[in-house]
Write an enzyme that holds these catalytic residues in place. Structure first.
Site, PDB file in Angstrom:
ATOM      1  N   ARG A   1      -0.070  15.023  12.908  1.00 33.34           N
ATOM      2  CA  ARG A   1       0.929  14.760  11.715  1.00 33.34           C
ATOM      3  C   ARG A   1       1.290  15.744  10.917  1.00 33.34           C
ATOM      4  NH1 ARG A   1      -1.406   9.102   9.415  1.00 33.34           N
ATOM      5  NH2 ARG A   1       0.380   8.903   8.543  1.00 33.34           N
TER       6      ARG A   1
ATOM      7  N   LYS B   1       0.848  -1.251  -0.050  1.00 30.10           N
ATOM      8  CA  LYS B   1       0.036   0.070  -0.108  1.00 30.10           C
ATOM      9  C   LYS B   1       0.863   1.138   0.068  1.00 30.10           C
ATOM     10  CE  LYS B   1      -1.522   1.675   3.995  1.00 30.10           C
ATOM     11  NZ  LYS B   1      -1.325   3.059   4.296  1.00 30.10           N
ATOM     12  N   ASN B   2       2.011   1.289   0.907  1.00 29.57           N
ATOM     13  CA  ASN B   2       2.766   2.652   1.056  1.00 29.57           C
ATOM     14  C   ASN B   2       3.705   2.779  -0.135  1.00 29.57           C
ATOM     15  OD1 ASN B   2       1.238   3.099   3.227  1.00 29.57           O
ATOM     16  ND2 ASN B   2       2.568   2.448   4.756  1.00 29.57           N
TER      17      ASN B   2
ATOM     18  N   CYS C   1      -4.973   7.939   9.167  1.00 31.23           N
ATOM     19  CA  CYS C   1      -5.010   7.593  10.225  1.00 31.23           C
ATOM     20  C   CYS C   1      -4.733   8.630  11.615  1.00 31.23           C
ATOM     21  CB  CYS C   1      -3.992   6.381  10.673  1.00 31.23           C
ATOM     22  SG  CYS C   1      -4.234   4.983   9.831  1.00 31.23           S
TER      23      CYS C   1
ATOM     24  N   ARG D   1      -3.622  10.083   4.024  1.00 35.05           N
ATOM     25  CA  ARG D   1      -2.254  11.094   4.270  1.00 35.05           C
ATOM     26  C   ARG D   1      -1.581  10.984   2.971  1.00 35.05           C
ATOM     27  NH1 ARG D   1       0.428  14.200   7.965  1.00 35.05           N
ATOM     28  NH2 ARG D   1       2.734  13.766   7.778  1.00 35.05           N
TER      29      ARG D   1
ATOM     30  N   ASP E   1       4.126   0.492  11.942  1.00 37.83           N
ATOM     31  CA  ASP E   1       2.718   0.041  11.419  1.00 37.83           C
ATOM     32  C   ASP E   1       2.463  -1.546  11.721  1.00 37.83           C
ATOM     33  OD1 ASP E   1       3.157   1.852   8.334  1.00 37.83           O
ATOM     34  OD2 ASP E   1       2.539   2.222  10.451  1.00 37.83           O
TER      35      ASP E   1
ATOM     36  N   ILE F   1       3.818  18.560   8.950  1.00 35.90           N
ATOM     37  CA  ILE F   1       4.213  18.550   7.590  1.00 35.90           C
ATOM     38  C   ILE F   1       5.322  19.363   7.367  1.00 35.90           C
ATOM     39  CG2 ILE F   1       2.146  17.447   6.284  1.00 35.90           C
ATOM     40  CD1 ILE F   1       1.861  20.279   5.021  1.00 35.90           C
ATOM     41  N   ASP F   2       5.826  19.816   8.508  1.00 35.53           N
ATOM     42  CA  ASP F   2       6.991  20.744   8.631  1.00 35.53           C
ATOM     43  C   ASP F   2       8.204  20.601   7.658  1.00 35.53           C
ATOM     44  OD1 ASP F   2       7.094  18.996  10.637  1.00 35.53           O
ATOM     45  OD2 ASP F   2       8.979  19.987  11.218  1.00 35.53           O
ATOM     46  N   GLN F   3       8.435  19.288   7.950  1.00 40.13           N
ATOM     47  CA  GLN F   3       9.734  18.668   7.104  1.00 40.13           C
ATOM     48  C   GLN F   3       9.574  18.678   5.556  1.00 40.13           C
ATOM     49  OE1 GLN F   3      12.810  17.967   8.787  1.00 40.13           O
ATOM     50  NE2 GLN F   3      11.404  19.155  10.300  1.00 40.13           N
TER      51      GLN F   3
ATOM     52  N   ARG G   1      -8.879  -0.047   3.870  1.00 36.82           N
ATOM     53  CA  ARG G   1      -7.861   1.061   3.295  1.00 36.82           C
ATOM     54  C   ARG G   1      -6.786   0.288   3.007  1.00 36.82           C
ATOM     55  NH1 ARG G   1      -6.345   5.492   6.942  1.00 36.82           N
ATOM     56  NH2 ARG G   1      -5.028   5.683   5.065  1.00 36.82           N
TER      57      ARG G   1
HETATM   58  C1  EPZ Z   1       4.110   6.977   6.753  1.00 36.10           C
HETATM   59  O1  EPZ Z   1       3.452   7.859   7.155  1.00 36.10           O
HETATM   60  C2  EPZ Z   1       2.969   5.736   6.670  1.00 36.10           C
HETATM   61  N1  EPZ Z   1       1.777   6.187   5.772  1.00 36.10           N
HETATM   62  C3  EPZ Z   1       2.739   5.764   7.973  1.00 36.10           C
HETATM   63  O2  EPZ Z   1       1.909   4.255   7.846  1.00 36.10           O
HETATM   64  C4  EPZ Z   1       3.757   4.947   8.805  1.00 36.10           C
HETATM   65  O3  EPZ Z   1       3.385   4.842  10.134  1.00 36.10           O
HETATM   66  C5  EPZ Z   1       4.743   6.197   8.973  1.00 36.10           C
HETATM   67  O4  EPZ Z   1       5.074   6.490   7.497  1.00 36.10           O
HETATM   68  C6  EPZ Z   1       6.004   5.650   9.749  1.00 36.10           C
HETATM   69  O5  EPZ Z   1       6.761   4.602   8.962  1.00 36.10           O
HETATM   70  C7  EPZ Z   1       2.347   6.122   4.342  1.00 36.10           C
HETATM   71  O6  EPZ Z   1       3.299   5.763   3.994  1.00 36.10           O
HETATM   72  C8  EPZ Z   1       1.026   6.383   3.452  1.00 36.10           C
HETATM   73  P1  EPZ Z   1       6.367   9.955   8.882  1.00 36.10           P
HETATM   74  P2  EPZ Z   1       4.066   9.299   7.205  1.00 36.10           P
HETATM   75  O7  EPZ Z   1       6.454  11.292   7.971  1.00 36.10           O
HETATM   76  O8  EPZ Z   1       4.791   9.516   6.165  1.00 36.10           O
HETATM   77  C9  EPZ Z   1       7.257  13.229  11.959  1.00 36.10           C
HETATM   78  C10 EPZ Z   1      -0.016   2.830   7.642  1.00 36.10           C
HETATM   79  O9  EPZ Z   1      -0.397   2.010   8.613  1.00 36.10           O
HETATM   80  N2  EPZ Z   1       7.139  14.034  11.133  1.00 36.10           N
HETATM   81  O10 EPZ Z   1       7.459   8.891   8.505  1.00 36.10           O
HETATM   82  O11 EPZ Z   1       3.019  10.455   7.848  1.00 36.10           O
HETATM   83  C11 EPZ Z   1       5.996  12.663  12.553  1.00 36.10           C
HETATM   84  O12 EPZ Z   1       4.956  13.201  13.584  1.00 36.10           O
HETATM   85  C12 EPZ Z   1       0.374   4.201   7.918  1.00 36.10           C
HETATM   86  O13 EPZ Z   1       0.129   2.174   6.630  1.00 36.10           O
HETATM   87  C13 EPZ Z   1       7.366  15.393  11.472  1.00 36.10           C
HETATM   88  O14 EPZ Z   1       7.688  15.674  12.607  1.00 36.10           O
HETATM   89  O15 EPZ Z   1       5.032   9.178   8.477  1.00 36.10           O
HETATM   90  C14 EPZ Z   1       6.217  11.241  13.111  1.00 36.10           C
HETATM   91  O16 EPZ Z   1       6.506  11.279  14.366  1.00 36.10           O
HETATM   92  C15 EPZ Z   1       0.001   4.763   9.202  1.00 36.10           C
HETATM   93  N3  EPZ Z   1       7.382  16.457  10.529  1.00 36.10           N
HETATM   94  C16 EPZ Z   1       7.552  10.918  12.443  1.00 36.10           C
HETATM   95  O17 EPZ Z   1       7.826  12.029  11.902  1.00 36.10           O
HETATM   96  C17 EPZ Z   1       7.029  15.983   9.150  1.00 36.10           C
HETATM   97  O18 EPZ Z   1       7.089  17.219   8.235  1.00 36.10           O
HETATM   98  C18 EPZ Z   1       7.306   9.723  11.289  1.00 36.10           C
HETATM   99  O19 EPZ Z   1       6.469  10.353  10.279  1.00 36.10           O
HETATM  100  C19 EPZ Z   1       6.823  14.567   8.973  1.00 36.10           C
HETATM  101  C20 EPZ Z   1       7.048  13.810  10.046  1.00 36.10           C
END
Ligand code: EPZ
Length: 429
Positions: A122, A22-23, A117, A93, A305, A124-126, A397
């Site tokens: 969640r 999926k991802n 989810c 997302r 996950d 998106i600053d990065q 989903r």
């Molecule tokens: C992806 O979400 C996955 N979703 C999530 O899977 C998964 O839990 C996550 O990566 C971590 O592996 C998809 O791929 C669609 P992140 P994402 O940005 O990209 C912080 C599932 O079950 N962060 O890696 O949203 C954030 O708060 C879903 O399939 C910032 O601080 O996750 C978190 O603590 C649920 N600023 C950490 O980084 C940012 O700009 C990891 O988030 C972005 C993230």
């Protein structure tokens, strides 16, 4: 409202085949709009996130053709810039990946803040930090992010936190930019590597994906290609956990065992037998399971996950196991539902203390998100009696044909479509 009804206590036995990741798929589909030709994507999971992503792309002018339930042809060549359909964007997302893809294609994007989810903030600053570093300006107005630039110029970006989404979005924005972009502290998940491989098949120049430094040399054109998505690491891990929770013997086919190493290592630490072959793993138990501690980490650590699924499994393993959710700040909401089934788990912030009980008892529970729903299915399969799971739209989903796949392994699980005045069993997820 549809629901799942499970009669627990049946050992899972036999073979299950894993669908596409999926991802990976929700990153590769938006990436296709960067192409100057038609892309055919194979091994796509037939799940509602994909249906939603295709609707968004189609609403934006891409020509989408379903070759079969797991193969999609996308022709983005007639797309003209437009705002994304906000009502659809809030459904998941991964819709935020359109920011990077539209920026890479049109040098601008207007995208509403994404859904997905709900387990804490969640941010998106990065993502935005990466776009700004590439030369784009952005503002957020009434929940819509507007990003625009005259020209995307390669640069050096150091992510403050390992972020899958930010790594994906920066790759999509940088792939047709001018010059070299370096992403430091990049995410290393298998779906990041799959996206990079897909973009390179189209003619991109990306190297280092799978390490924490990804280098992207911008190219002018990307051609249409045929590409097959990798198998889903988390779906595979979910069936591994279900096999162990029912003390069964299951062969999970169409996997890349290397992607499962952290899950395999934890199950073996619990005393589970895991035999790895070229494209499959066999999971079976022949001795009492041992408690163990879990700490979720970015890949190659134990995947967040898989945290709900392994916690559901540990809830019937004797002893005290500690689960540390080190990625998300509120990913234990499902534990209240597990407690209705007799699980003894206390939560303090990012830590869950699991006191194993002999058996769970079936109950009426509700899925709070995708992987929480998977955890409740695992609990229901191992429990005594009947478990009814509501809000199964979350599960739809991310898991293709989960009812059929589990039934074929010997589970007693039914998808009940709630139509007045009586309920009717349907096939489906
Ligand atoms: C992806 O979400 C996955 N979703 C999530 O899977 C998964 O839990 C996550 O990566 C971590 O592996 C998809 O791929 C669609 P992140 P994402 O940005 O990209 C912080 C599932 O079950 N962060 O890696 O949203 C954030 O708060 C879903 O399939 C910032 O601080 O996750 C978190 O603590 C649920 N600023 C950490 O980084 C940012 O700009 C990891 O988030 C972005 C993230």
């Amino acid at each position: 409202m549809d629901k799942l009804v499970i009669s627990g206590g049946h050992k899972l036995k036999g073979t299950v085949s894993i669908s596409g990741a999926k991802n990976a798929a929700v990153a590769i589909l938006p990436a296709t709009i960067l192409s100057d030709g038609v892309c055919k994507i194979e091994n796509i999971p037939a799940i509602s996130d994909i249906t939603l992503m295709c609707r968004i792309l189609s609403d934006m002018g891409a020509n989408i053709k379903m070759i079969n339930k797991n193969t999609i042809e996308i022709d983005p060549t007639k797309m003209v810039f437009c705002e994304t359909p906000n009502d659809l964007m809030r459904g998941m997302r991964a819709s935020c990946y359109l920011m990077g893809a539209l920026l890479g294609k049109f040098s601008k994007a207007s995208v509403c803040l994404p859904g997905g989810c709900d387990f804490g903030t969640r941010p998106i600053d990065q993502h935005l930090k990466g776009f700004k570093a590439l030369g784009a300006d952005y503002d957020i107005n009434a929940g819509v992010i507007h990003v625009e630039c005259k020209k995307l110029v390669g640069t050096h970006i150091y992510l403050d936190v390992v972020s899958v989404g930010a790594t994906v979005n920066i790759m999509l924005a940088a792939v047709k930019s001018e010059g070299l972009t370096v992403i430091e502290n990049a995410a290393k998940e298998p779906h990041i590597v799959d996206l990079a491989n897909f973009l390179n098949c189209m003619g991109a120049d990306i190297f280092g994906a799978g390490t924490d430094v990804i280098k992207i040399r911008g190219v002018k054109k990307l051609k249409g290609v045929t590409y097959s998505i990798i198998p889903d690491q988390i779906e595979a891990g979910t069936y591994m956990a279900a096999a162990v929770a029912t003390r069964g013997d299951v062969t999970i086919e169409n996997v890349i065992p290397k992607h499962l190493e952290s899950i395999t290592a934890k199950l073996e630490e619990m005393g589970v037998n895991v035999e790895s072959f070229d494209e499959s793993v066999r999971v079976f138990c022949d001795k009492p399971l041992q408690k163990c501690n879990i700490k979720t980490m970015p890949h190659p650590g134990f995947p967040t996950d898989m945290q709900p699924q392994i916690t559901a499994l540990l809830s019937t393993v004797e002893g005290t196991s500690i689960v540390n959710e080190a990625v998300w700040d509120n990913r234990f909401r499902y534990i209240e539902e597990l407690s209705r089934m007799g699980a003894k788990i206390s939560v303090d912030g990012r830590l869950a203390v699991v006191e194993g009980v002999k058996k769970l008892t079936g109950a009426k529970v509700s899925a709070t998100d995708l992987r929480a729903g998977a955890a409740l299915i695992i609990a229901g399969l191992s429990a005594n009696g009947k478990t009814t799971i509501e809000n199964i739209n979350h599960i739809e989903r991310g898991y293709e044909n989960i009812v059929e796949k589990l039934t074929n392994l010997g589970a007693d699980i039914k998808h009940i479509s709630h139509i007045f005045p009586e309920e009717e069993e349907v096939s489906g997820i």
